[in-house]
Design a protein around this motif. Structure first.
Motif: not given
Length: 244
Positions: A10-11, A15-18, A128-132, A104-108
């Motif tokens: 995410s910006q 957050w990140r996705i794999r 979050t904007q990224f999550g949406r 995808c896998t979501v991690e914080r």
């Protein structure tokens, strides 16, 4: 894409996705069961883990208790429930399809390490904007056009005070424009498919026993409502006058 290695942040870097999209069971199932995303017991080991062992790893007993409580599988002792879920996940021609809302896998980032579980994980991400954006893309790709056989989608997780239910509904309605109605506090439906939220199989403490009605807690009301919505979704449909 490098499976289970390609990542996107995410910006703000929180957050990140794999990239590791997977699914199990029958692709033309009557019942679709969705977690939120593949958690830390699964991510990072997918390339070396047998496919049918990945889904809901470490949580299959709880998943079995939840599915039995809403009447989707036969109840029984712990071994029976765990074995039942194992068998259903591995069955490519059965009644069920298994996956996750976010493929995808979501991690914080918690300030020290990346975590895939924890309080407000579900509703926190989609708030979050990224999550949406990520969730909207997944809903559009995997839920916009479900198989004709699909009548029910079971969603693991409700979020804090039902936030995940509301946010997931918004995303799904955007992906599936049409007539929508509220079934009850934990379920909503369009003209063909009912979406029912149940307790998350990885919920901690007394949340699952409370939802199952084992402690006389008011949370059991949500489990009852989920069972009612499941029963209504799968009830025989009346034959229309034009078809008679």
């Amino acid at each position: 894409m490098n499976f289970d290695r390609t990542q996107r942040l995410s910006q703000d870097g929180d957050w990140r996705i794999r990239a590791n999209p997977l699914a199990w069971g029958n692709p033309n199932a009557e019942v679709v069961v969705l977690g939120f995303s593949k958690g830390p017991t699964q991510a990072g080991k997918l390339a070396t883990t047998p496919h049918d062992q990945i889904a809901y790893k470490g949580g299959r007993l709880s998943a079995g208790k939840i599915l039995a409580h809403v009447g989707l599988i036969e109840g029984g002792d712990d071994r029976h429930l765990r074995t039942s879920v194992d068998r259903l996940i591995a069955d490519p021609a059965g009644r069920f399809h298994f996956g996750s809302l976010i493929r995808c896998t979501v991690e914080r980032w918690d300030g020290e390490e990346w975590k895939g579980t924890g309080g407000a994980m579900l509703d926190g991400f989609v708030a979050t904007q990224f999550g949406r954006e990520v969730a909207s893309n997944c809903a559009s790709r995997f839920l916009a056009e479900l198989p004709a056989a699909t009548r029910l989608v079971v969603m693991f997780g409700m979020g804090t005070k039902g936030n995940y239910i509301r946010q997931a509904r918004t995303l799904i309605q955007q992906a599936r424009p049409g007539r929508w109605r509220t079934v009850n506090e934990v379920a909503y439906a369009d003209d063909t498919v009912t979406f029912v939220h149940v307790e998350h199989f990885a919920s901690q403490g007394s949340l699952i026993p409370d939802w199952l009605g084992e402690n006389g807690n008011r949370r059991e009301h949500l489990g009852i409502r989920a069972r009612e919505a499941v029963n209504a979704a799968l009830a025989p449909r009346p034959i229309s006058a034009t078809a008679a």
